[in-house]
Design an enzyme around this catalytic site. Structure first.
Site, PDB file in Angstrom:
ATOM      1  N   GLY A  34      31.347  39.958  42.923  1.00 29.27           N
ATOM      2  CA  GLY A  34      31.385  39.186  42.205  1.00 29.27           C
ATOM      3  C   GLY A  34      31.429  38.974  40.445  1.00 29.27           C
ATOM      4  O   GLY A  34      31.390  39.312  39.534  1.00 29.27           O
TER       5      GLY A  34
ATOM      6  N   ILE B  24      33.877  48.693  26.902  1.00 33.09           N
ATOM      7  CA  ILE B  24      33.506  47.461  27.461  1.00 33.09           C
ATOM      8  C   ILE B  24      34.861  47.097  28.647  1.00 33.09           C
ATOM      9  O   ILE B  24      36.205  47.110  27.566  1.00 33.09           O
ATOM     10  CB  ILE B  24      33.606  46.340  26.930  1.00 33.09           C
ATOM     11  CG1 ILE B  24      31.910  46.696  26.331  1.00 33.09           C
ATOM     12  CG2 ILE B  24      32.842  45.090  28.274  1.00 33.09           C
ATOM     13  CD1 ILE B  24      31.008  47.155  27.252  1.00 33.09           C
ATOM     14  N   LEU B  25      35.383  47.991  29.697  1.00 31.71           N
ATOM     15  CA  LEU B  25      37.397  47.531  30.165  1.00 31.71           C
ATOM     16  C   LEU B  25      37.003  46.085  30.585  1.00 31.71           C
ATOM     17  O   LEU B  25      38.665  46.241  30.164  1.00 31.71           O
ATOM     18  CB  LEU B  25      36.584  47.714  31.845  1.00 31.71           C
ATOM     19  CG  LEU B  25      36.222  48.969  32.508  1.00 31.71           C
ATOM     20  CD1 LEU B  25      35.757  49.452  33.290  1.00 31.71           C
ATOM     21  CD2 LEU B  25      38.136  50.000  31.573  1.00 31.71           C
ATOM     22  N   ASN B  26      36.490  44.982  30.342  1.00 29.83           N
ATOM     23  CA  ASN B  26      37.317  43.480  30.199  1.00 29.83           C
ATOM     24  C   ASN B  26      36.017  42.966  29.883  1.00 29.83           C
ATOM     25  O   ASN B  26      34.869  42.527  30.779  1.00 29.83           O
ATOM     26  CB  ASN B  26      37.029  43.204  32.204  1.00 29.83           C
ATOM     27  CG  ASN B  26      37.977  41.360  32.317  1.00 29.83           C
ATOM     28  OD1 ASN B  26      37.480  40.942  31.200  1.00 29.83           O
ATOM     29  ND2 ASN B  26      38.338  41.400  33.340  1.00 29.83           N
TER      30      ASN B  26
ATOM     31  N   LYS C 252      35.918  39.915  29.119  1.00 29.56           N
ATOM     32  CA  LYS C 252      35.065  38.181  29.455  1.00 29.56           C
ATOM     33  C   LYS C 252      34.124  38.758  30.864  1.00 29.56           C
ATOM     34  O   LYS C 252      33.465  37.605  31.244  1.00 29.56           O
ATOM     35  CB  LYS C 252      36.528  37.744  30.134  1.00 29.56           C
ATOM     36  CG  LYS C 252      36.958  36.860  30.784  1.00 29.56           C
ATOM     37  CD  LYS C 252      38.232  36.106  30.797  1.00 29.56           C
ATOM     38  CE  LYS C 252      38.457  33.928  30.953  1.00 29.56           C
ATOM     39  NZ  LYS C 252      39.219  33.430  31.257  1.00 29.56           N
TER      40      LYS C 252
ATOM     41  N   LYS D 148      30.639  53.259  31.302  1.00 29.03           N
ATOM     42  CA  LYS D 148      28.960  52.465  30.928  1.00 29.03           C
ATOM     43  C   LYS D 148      28.631  51.884  32.683  1.00 29.03           C
ATOM     44  O   LYS D 148      28.125  52.120  33.087  1.00 29.03           O
ATOM     45  CB  LYS D 148      28.349  52.443  30.236  1.00 29.03           C
ATOM     46  CG  LYS D 148      27.859  54.164  29.042  1.00 29.03           C
ATOM     47  CD  LYS D 148      26.538  54.086  28.016  1.00 29.03           C
ATOM     48  CE  LYS D 148      26.360  54.972  27.710  1.00 29.03           C
ATOM     49  NZ  LYS D 148      25.667  54.510  26.174  1.00 29.03           N
ATOM     50  N   GLY D 149      29.112  50.705  32.289  1.00 31.07           N
ATOM     51  CA  GLY D 149      28.684  49.668  32.860  1.00 31.07           C
ATOM     52  C   GLY D 149      27.429  48.645  32.809  1.00 31.07           C
ATOM     53  O   GLY D 149      26.778  49.111  32.628  1.00 31.07           O
ATOM     54  N   VAL D 150      28.007  47.330  33.545  1.00 28.19           N
ATOM     55  CA  VAL D 150      26.944  46.336  32.626  1.00 28.19           C
ATOM     56  C   VAL D 150      26.228  45.272  33.604  1.00 28.19           C
ATOM     57  O   VAL D 150      25.212  44.161  33.207  1.00 28.19           O
ATOM     58  CB  VAL D 150      27.779  45.476  31.720  1.00 28.19           C
ATOM     59  CG1 VAL D 150      28.314  47.142  30.531  1.00 28.19           C
ATOM     60  CG2 VAL D 150      29.064  44.882  31.751  1.00 28.19           C
TER      61      VAL D 150
ATOM     62  N   GLU E 278      24.330  45.220  35.155  1.00 29.69           N
ATOM     63  CA  GLU E 278      22.884  44.886  35.507  1.00 29.69           C
ATOM     64  C   GLU E 278      22.072  44.563  34.505  1.00 29.69           C
ATOM     65  O   GLU E 278      20.490  44.147  33.765  1.00 29.69           O
ATOM     66  CB  GLU E 278      21.113  46.274  36.293  1.00 29.69           C
ATOM     67  CG  GLU E 278      22.230  46.050  37.341  1.00 29.69           C
ATOM     68  CD  GLU E 278      21.846  47.551  38.594  1.00 29.69           C
ATOM     69  OE1 GLU E 278      22.381  48.123  38.220  1.00 29.69           O
ATOM     70  OE2 GLU E 278      20.693  47.085  39.584  1.00 29.69           O
TER      71      GLU E 278
END
Ligand code: MOS
Length: 734
Positions: free
Chosen positions: A463, A624-626, A628, A696-698, A700
């Site tokens: 998700g 930030i890749l996306n 939204k 990096k990834g978001v 969490e």
């Protein structure tokens, strides 16, 4: 070059989801499906003396009642049940294995019938006789028996001495109760009997290859004979990192009946899976008169089960986040007769940083220093554990931009000093921190001469938006329009992926796609150079890029050839490449994401009703890749932070050792009326070290610190400090 990366691209799977075309584990239809219903233990500890299924078996349409006494063969050895996310120590739970009861809600029989309704009814007729044993489900009762688990973070200096000598001290205990994930989608598995003993398991999971290895181990099957498919997941939040028991039961049943079987857990049964462990977090912080941190000790006492040692990093964040010469950490586990706890969004940090950031607020009050200022005084530019620099760390900018958007400088520090009509107004803040991990992923790209690319990997999309970011990166790397890219994931036969967790998927899969795209580019470059009179005859591989369906010279993009032409001349109707999984482990830098959260609460003074009216969460997480889907991730984390602060609490009746509110009527989660204004800010954080795209990834970071910011705002509004979560109106008015 980058048309899609960094843009607010809508989910490419959105239409399939809202139109119902997206199929979830319990929705795959095959002919001749049988249905299973779990019978769960009503005692927390003991043995099954007997199971009488005769009455259930008399119901028309009932096919079989599986128990530990009549089930097909399963592996004996613990190692067969160890999945990629299993705790190192312990003996993993095995459904229907033997007569032992480990927790209330444990599956002990599976009723199989022609219709689900029949199975559900017949399950109520299964009679079980138990031999009970004394149990314990209360963390505070077990606290004296807690044992220490080793953690990698080493103490610094002499915390006890520095604490004793500190001019200002704060010491307190914070409590976080058991929380359950409550994803919308129920755990479900459809095991299709494919003939010749082959089985396909449509399962709800965060890692198809993890489940495949696990099931193959338990049933002595090969990956060729058992595949696991999970194209869509309706939320998981960590609950699907380890294989859950529905997958085992579905395969057991399919083998017993030699028929396809579907099994969907009820919401109540979902509370028999893992959970965020209850924990007591004890913080002691000492500072000098001028508010410089001098000592910090963090002790966590968390629960685990009787059969496995589950723990995460609760305490290490304290010594990481702030500069402090004297630190000490202790992590203890207390055994309870409950299922083994498991990861839940930002495991360890959501709890440990809650306590740390409330303690920092209390220290700020004691020092009469602004809470934000206190954090800046001990800001650490380097990783305090390893003494290495970060690949990037724009936490200062998070503080600045978050404070500005919130209007923090207008805060009157005095508790109960701000009002809005009959409501008390409180402003609080906290810091968040999480890891920026990367794992071994392999991406496959198949580019066809008509300019269509298929990118695939066995990863999940729980998700979070993985389908979409995979398409974005592929489209940009190959210079194709987004609609020319198809994404395949969630199938164990696809290239290597670990579980989707730890916020590592976006960075890891993007890296794999970049590497694979380089191979595609190389194949096209060779073909283009070999063309007669090629404008790229002299071009080196590094000189060319793919854009607008062409392979062109980077510096002179008018010079090039169409990809279709290059492929035709090269006799290629498709280019298929896979990345190699390796990457260099690099310990020269620390990798983290950070955030600053500012929260406003309004509290009805007479009734004690708390509303979280505003939250600003400023996040530094690389590129930030996306924007939204990333914003959605942070918003979701903030909403969960509101739930953690005000609502969520799994209540156990310790007399029966049973969860009392195993439903989402009595287990409260935030609803629309609880969620007001949430502003997400992504601060600019260029990172040229972490990976080629600076990602990096978001997944969490949005929850970490949010509950603390709200708790601190509640103190500011009321002058009352409630340290045990959730903060309910009765506690506030007590
Ligand atoms: Mo996350 S708790 O690693 O799914």
């Amino acid at each position: 070059m980058q048309t899609y990366i960094g843009t607010p691209t809508s989910r490419i799977d959105g239409r399939a989801k809202v139109t119902g075309q997206a199929k979830y584990a319990g929705e795959f239809n095959v002919s001749g499906l049988a249905y299973g219903e779990v019978v769960a233990s009503t005692i927390p500890r003991g043995r099954i003396v007997s199971i009488d299924a005769s009455e259930a078996l008399r119901v028309a349409g009932v096919l079989h009642v599986l128990t530990h006494e009549n089930r097909p063969r399963m592996a004996d050895k613990d190692t067969a049940y160890k999945d990629d996310v299993a705790p190192e120590k312990g003996s993993p739970f095995r459904p229907l294995f033997d007569a032992r009861i480990h927790f209330s809600g444990q599956p002990i029989a599976l009723v199989l019938a022609e219709e689900w309704e029949i199975a559900r009814f017949a399950a109520t007729l299964v009679r079980v006789e138990y031999q009970r044993e004394a149990h314990v489900t209360d963390l505070s009762a077990q606290r004296p028996h807690a044992f220490i688990v080793e953690k990698p973070e080493k103490p610094r200096g002499n915390a006890a001495k520095a604490l004793a000598a500190a001019a200002v001290r704060h010491e307190a205990e914070y409590f976080i109760p058991i929380e359950h994930h409550n994803p919308m989608e129920l755990y479900a598995a459809t095991a299709t009997w494919d003939g010749g003993g082959k089985i396909t398991v449509y399962d709800k999971t965060q890692g198809v290859q993890n489940v495949q290895r696990y099931l193959c181990g338990i049933f002595a099957m090969t990956p060729d004979d058992l595949k696991v498919v999970s194209p869509y997941v309706g939320g998981a939040f960590g609950s699907g990192l380890r294989p859950q028991y529905e997958s085992v039961l579905a395969v057991l049943a399919a083998r017993a009946l030699e028929r396809s079987v579907r099994l969907v857990l009820t919401r109540q049964q979902m509370y028999g899976l893992g959970h965020r462990p209850a924990s007591i977090e004890r913080l002691a912080i000492g500072a000098s008169e001028d508010g410089i941190l001098e000592a910090m000790t963090h002790e966590a006492i968390a629960e685990t089960s009787q059969y496995e040692d589950f723990s995460r990093n609760d305490t290490g964040w304290s010594g990481l986040l702030y500069k402090c010469a004297n630190t000490r950490y202790v992590h203890k586990l207390a055994r309870l007769d409950l299922p083994t706890p498991c990861d839940m969004r930002a495991p360890g940090a959501a709890t440990g940083v809650y306590a740390l950031e409330c303690a920092m607020d209390e220290l700020a009050v004691a020092l009469k220093v602004d809470p934000l200022e206190l954090r800046l005084r001990s800001y650490s530019a380097r990783d305090q554990h390893q003494d290495v620099p970060y690949t990037s760390k724009k936490l200062r900018e998070c503080y600045r931009e978050g404070a500005q958007a919130f209007g923090w400088d207008k805060r009157n520090p005095e508790p109960r000093s701000m009002r809005d009509g009959s409501e008390l107004v409180g402003w609080g803040m906290a810091t968040g921190v999480w890891e920026a991990l990367q794992m071994k992923f392999v991406a496959r790209i198949v580019l066809t001469a008509n300019g269509h690319a298929e990118v695939s990997c066995a990863t999940s999309d729980i998700g979070t938006g993985t389908y979409t970011i995979m398409a974005q990166v592929t489209a940009d790397m190959l210079g194709l329009p987004l609609e020319n890219v198809t994404v395949k994931l969630g199938d164990s036969t696809l290239p290597l992926a670990p579980v989707e967790g730890g916020s590592w998927t976006a960075a890891s899969i993007a890296n794999a796609i970049v590497k694979t795209s380089d191979k595609v580019r190389e194949a096209l470059w060779r073909a283009a150079k070999a063309m007669p009179n090629s404008p790229l005859a002299a071009a080196k591989l590094d000189d060319v890029r793919l854009m607008d369906g062409r392979i062109v010279d980077k510096t002179e993009t008018g010079r090039g050839v169409s990809i279709a032409d290059a492929m035709r001349h090269g006799g290629l109707d498709r280019v298929a490449c896979e990345s190699d999984p390796g990457f260099k482990a690099d310990t020269s830098h620390a990798r983290n994401t950070h955030s600053a959260i500012f929260a406003e609460v309004k509290i009805d003074e007479q009734l004690g009703i708390i509303r979280v009216t505003r939250v600003v969460n400023a996040v530094a997480a690389g590129r930030i890749l996306n924007t939204k889907t990333a914003r959605s991730q942070i918003m979701g984390g903030v909403v969960w932070g509101i739930g953690m602060a005000l609502h969520e609490e799994t209540l156990v009746d310790h007399t029966f050792g049973r969860i009392m509110n195993a439903n989402i009527a009595e287990y409260h989660v935030p609803v629309n009326a609880d969620v007001h204004d949430i502003e997400v800010i992504f601060v600019d954080e260029p990172d040229e070290i972490i990976n080629p795209l600076g990602i990096k990834g978001v997944g969490e970071i949005g929850i970490v610190g949010t509950a603390a910011a709200i708790a601190n705002a509640i103190y500011h509004a009321t002058g009352k400090r409630v340290r045990d979560l959730p903060i309910t109106l009765d506690e506030l008015s007590a």
